[in-house]
Design an enzyme around this catalytic site. Structure first.
Site, mmCIF file in Angstrom:
data_model
loop_
_atom_site.group_PDB
_atom_site.id
_atom_site.type_symbol
_atom_site.label_atom_id
_atom_site.label_comp_id
_atom_site.label_asym_id
_atom_site.label_seq_id
_atom_site.Cartn_x
_atom_site.Cartn_y
_atom_site.Cartn_z
ATOM 1 N N ASN A 181 1.204 -2.608 5.037
ATOM 2 C CA ASN A 181 0.455 -3.245 5.628
ATOM 3 C C ASN A 181 1.032 -4.053 7.183
ATOM 4 O O ASN A 181 1.559 -4.817 7.155
ATOM 5 C CB ASN A 181 -0.560 -4.545 4.221
ATOM 6 N N ASN A 219 -7.363 -6.805 9.501
ATOM 7 C CA ASN A 219 -8.144 -5.720 8.858
ATOM 8 C C ASN A 219 -8.430 -5.739 7.472
ATOM 9 O O ASN A 219 -8.888 -3.776 7.174
ATOM 10 C CB ASN A 219 -7.548 -4.511 9.995
ATOM 11 N N ASP A 220 -7.223 -6.111 6.703
ATOM 12 C CA ASP A 220 -7.220 -6.430 5.512
ATOM 13 C C ASP A 220 -8.830 -6.268 4.741
ATOM 14 O O ASP A 220 -10.034 -5.461 4.124
ATOM 15 C CB ASP A 220 -6.961 -7.304 4.128
ATOM 16 N N GLY A 245 -4.878 -2.619 1.520
ATOM 17 C CA GLY A 245 -4.864 -3.214 2.701
ATOM 18 C C GLY A 245 -3.879 -2.828 3.428
ATOM 19 O O GLY A 245 -3.057 -2.162 4.781
ATOM 20 N N ASP A 256 -1.988 0.100 6.419
ATOM 21 C CA ASP A 256 -2.794 0.060 7.598
ATOM 22 C C ASP A 256 -1.803 1.018 8.877
ATOM 23 O O ASP A 256 -0.932 1.486 8.101
ATOM 24 C CB ASP A 256 -3.453 -0.091 8.153
ATOM 25 N N ASP A 268 -9.093 19.906 3.490
ATOM 26 C CA ASP A 268 -8.242 19.804 2.255
ATOM 27 C C ASP A 268 -9.936 20.828 1.377
ATOM 28 O O ASP A 268 -10.630 21.218 2.003
ATOM 29 C CB ASP A 268 -9.740 18.722 2.113
ATOM 30 N N GLU A 313 -5.604 23.767 1.580
ATOM 31 C CA GLU A 313 -5.166 23.259 0.193
ATOM 32 C C GLU A 313 -6.295 24.828 -0.868
ATOM 33 O O GLU A 313 -7.377 24.839 -0.452
ATOM 34 C CB GLU A 313 -6.159 22.330 -0.349
#
Length: 644
Positions: free
Chosen positions: A135, A140-141, A161, A163, A360, A389
């Site tokens: 973090n 920006n949490d 949290g 980033d 993905d 994947e």
């Protein structure tokens, strides 16, 4: 540096006139001149915009077509940019007596597509989850304006949290460790509300394809991270998802067309995406039952995609069923959907400078559409790389998805595939004694023997764990098994991928929740009493594992012996498994005792790769190893040597 902070200014303005066409958004917000594919799709959002006509006023640009979708609030404008130069064009919208004039920027490309180079087998990818790594800014949490969520590190399935700034501040850590590329799980906006103690911290439920999730930072923060990573010799791989989006994407509340999603009829049961009657676990709305709900769940069985005998019902469940109820399944067979997704991937390559894409749930999406995407990227960026994947543990299945595969009549154009066979066999082998036939390290041998199925084994990505599996250590601390796994991963003919934290003995299993294999990196968050980013903060055992792996990674860096060398493997003999790599006049041996008792390497048996050498150097310790006589190996010993 100034450029990085300016590149994302959305050059989109509508000039006010007496009666105005309402345009709320255009995607992409800007584009680039000089792309090989001269066709640009603009997706225009605005109340009642469907009936508008569009004219363009810019040299070399013309409107090829206008597509009026089912919803009145979307308009697709296809522009032809053949020969257009960078600059600002004017788009004129007319809708009856209403008008709007919009400025749209064509930017100059930083480099030609041929100059962009993707990751390859000279790299070692380090996979991490931004929410769980570090973090860098607590501001920006907990942000206002997002759908309801809680940032709570005590809950394994809620946001914690982490980033982009936290990652940026620790770039030197990756250099110290010795990895060369970072694979971040998705960084795009996931504006889904928390539900029943779960959140979309993982990033796989996109709600805005052109915006970094503000809890991770801004688009500018992402560009800064990539730029500084490049300056430190690190590549960045972007995780993308074309199979599905998040339930809170604007397309769900207001579908552009009736075929924008697969099996969209279920959405008629849910009038509002935030309807409290929606059960995100079962896919049923209030009053519906398993018998009456129109929701179609994927079977998660990928074999029907290639099965020559597949039934229609099985194939439909695989590719048209939703991954989970909160992730609507996109219909890539709709040409406008796949065009949107193709452009989005190109936009991030051009705008941020990513060095690769990890796709993905690759086989869940439409096969022909995904081939078109990759063929387009290959034409524009011939030296770029994408890994898909492909979660089936049989090498033949995986090999069929690789570009130019002889096993398939349909070319996927997918350069790199993921080696789930290696992962699966290693997961079993670590719990077994290596016998004379099938168990233990024989499983690895018997997986690698099928490398003849691949068009290019050096473009196969191998791993021992990831965010969707139990951690390699499980709930234990078997460092002997871990060293053997790392030794194989980093010396065989593969692109290796590590998972964050295992280098400092992070562990966990999925038996309760996925969050337990995605724990916070120690030292990445304010108040952490345990800091694994520094030698001083790590325990003796953590430092020992970190140092061992770091020495191996730095030996591998730029080493043609591993990245270009011919590979020879020997059937495990009396519990000992040996893999040799040879390049020009150099030879290395990876020697593993796959038993829990003492073993002997009978040197004579390996004469074809050892002679005439009689000495070697242990690449981890630097100690001399005598090859003039048999070598005694302790239980589960790992020995990597380079012949002298």
């Amino acid at each position: 540096m100034k450029k990085i902070f300016l590149i994302f200014s959305l050059f989109l303005s509508v000039v006010s006139v007496s009666a105005q066409v309402k345009i709320s958004r255009v995607e992409p917000a800007f584009w680039y001149a000089g792309m090989k594919d001269a066709s640009l799709q603009l997706m225009v959002y605005g109340k009642g915009v469907r009936t508008a006509d569009v004219e363009v006023d810019y040299p070399g640009v013309r409107v090829d077509s206008i597509v009026r979708l089912d919803s009145p609030n979307y308009l697709l404008v296809y522009l032809n940019l053949q020969g257009a130069q960078p600059g600002t064009m004017a788009l004129n919208f007319k809708n009856g007596g209403k008008r709007a004039r919009m400025k749209y920027e064509l930017r100059r490309r930083e480099m030609a597509g041929e100059e962009r180079r993707g990751f390859d087998n000279t790299d070692v990818l380090y996979m991490l989850m931004p929410d769980r790594f570090a973090n860098g800014s607590s501001q920006n949490d907990q942000l206002k304006g997002m759908n309801a969520y809680v940032c709570d590190r005590t809950q394994p399935s809620l946001r914690h949290g982490g980033d982009l700034e936290g990652i940026r501040r620790h770039l030197d850590y990756f250099n110290e460790l010795g990895v060369t590329a970072l694979w971040l799980t998705p960084v795009l906006e996931n504006n889904s509300p928390d539900a029943n103690g779960y959140s979309t911290y993982h990033g796989y439920a996109t709600t805005d394809y052109y915006r970094v999730d503000p809890r991770f930072g801004t688009n500018e923060d992402y560009a800064r991270l990539v730029g500084e990573a490049h300056a430190k010799g690190l590549r960045v791989v972007m995780d993308m998802i074309f199979n599905h989006c998040g339930f809170e994407h604007p397309w769900v509340k207001d579908m552009p067309s009736k075929d924008w999603f697969n099996t969209p009829e279920w959405l008629s049961e849910v009038q509002d995406a935030t309807d409290s009657g929606l059960d995100r676990n079962t896919g049923m709305a209030s009053g519906a039952s398993a018998q009456t709900s129109k929701y179609l769940q994927t079977s998660y069985k990928l074999t029907p995609v290639l099965d020559p005998y597949a039934s229609k019902v099985d194939l439909r469940e695989t590719v048209d069923g939703w991954f989970v109820p909160s992730m609507p399944d996109l219909n890539q067979r709709n040409p406008h959907v796949i065009k949107y997704l193709i452009q989005n991937s190109e936009w991030w390559i051009e705008t941020v400078g990513i060095d690769g894409i990890r796709m993905d749930t690759y086989p869940y999406a439409d096969r022909e559409a995904m081939s078109l995407w990759l063929k387009t990227l290959d034409s524009e960026y011939p030296n770029f790389n994408v890994v898909g994947e492909t979660w089936v543990t049989e090498p033949a299945y995986t090999a069929s998805f690789q570009k130019d595969s002889r096993l398939s009549t349909d070319n996927s154009y997918l350069k790199t595939v993921m080696d789930f066979s290696f992962f699966d066999k290693l997961d079993k082998a670590k719990r077994e004694e290596t016998d004379a036939w099938w168990n233990g390290l024989n499983r690895i041998y018997n997986s690698l023997v099928y490398d003849y199925l691949y068009e290019d084994p050096s473009h196969v990505l191998a791993f021992i764990e990831n965010h969707d599996t139990d951690r390699f250590l499980g709930n234990g601390q078997d460092t002997l098994a871990l060293k053997q796994a790392y030794a194989l991963l980093l010396t065989i003919n593969r692109i290796p991928q590590l998972y964050y934290g295992t280098e400092v003995l992070m562990k966990g299993t999925k038996e309760v929740t996925d969050g337990n294999v995605r724990k916070d990196f120690p030292g990445g968050f304010a108040g952490d009493k345990h800091d694994c980013f520094t030698p001083q903060g790590r325990s003796e055992a953590e430092n020992a594992m970190f140092s061992w792996l770091s020495r191996l990674l730095h030996w591998r860096q730029g080493n043609p012996l591993v990245t270009k060398g011919r590979q020879t493997q020997f059937i495990p003999w009396k519990g000992v498994y040996v893999i040799a790599r040879q390049y020009e006049d150099r030879t290395s041996l990876t020697i593993l005792n796959g038993t829990t008792h003492d073993a002997v390497l009978e040197v004579k048996r390996y004469a074809e790769v050892i002679r005439p050498a009689r000495k070697a150097v242990d690449v981890i310790t630097g100690r001399e190893v005598d090859l003039g006589a048999n070598l005694s190996l302790s239980p589960r010993q790992t020995l990597i040597v380079e012949l002298q």
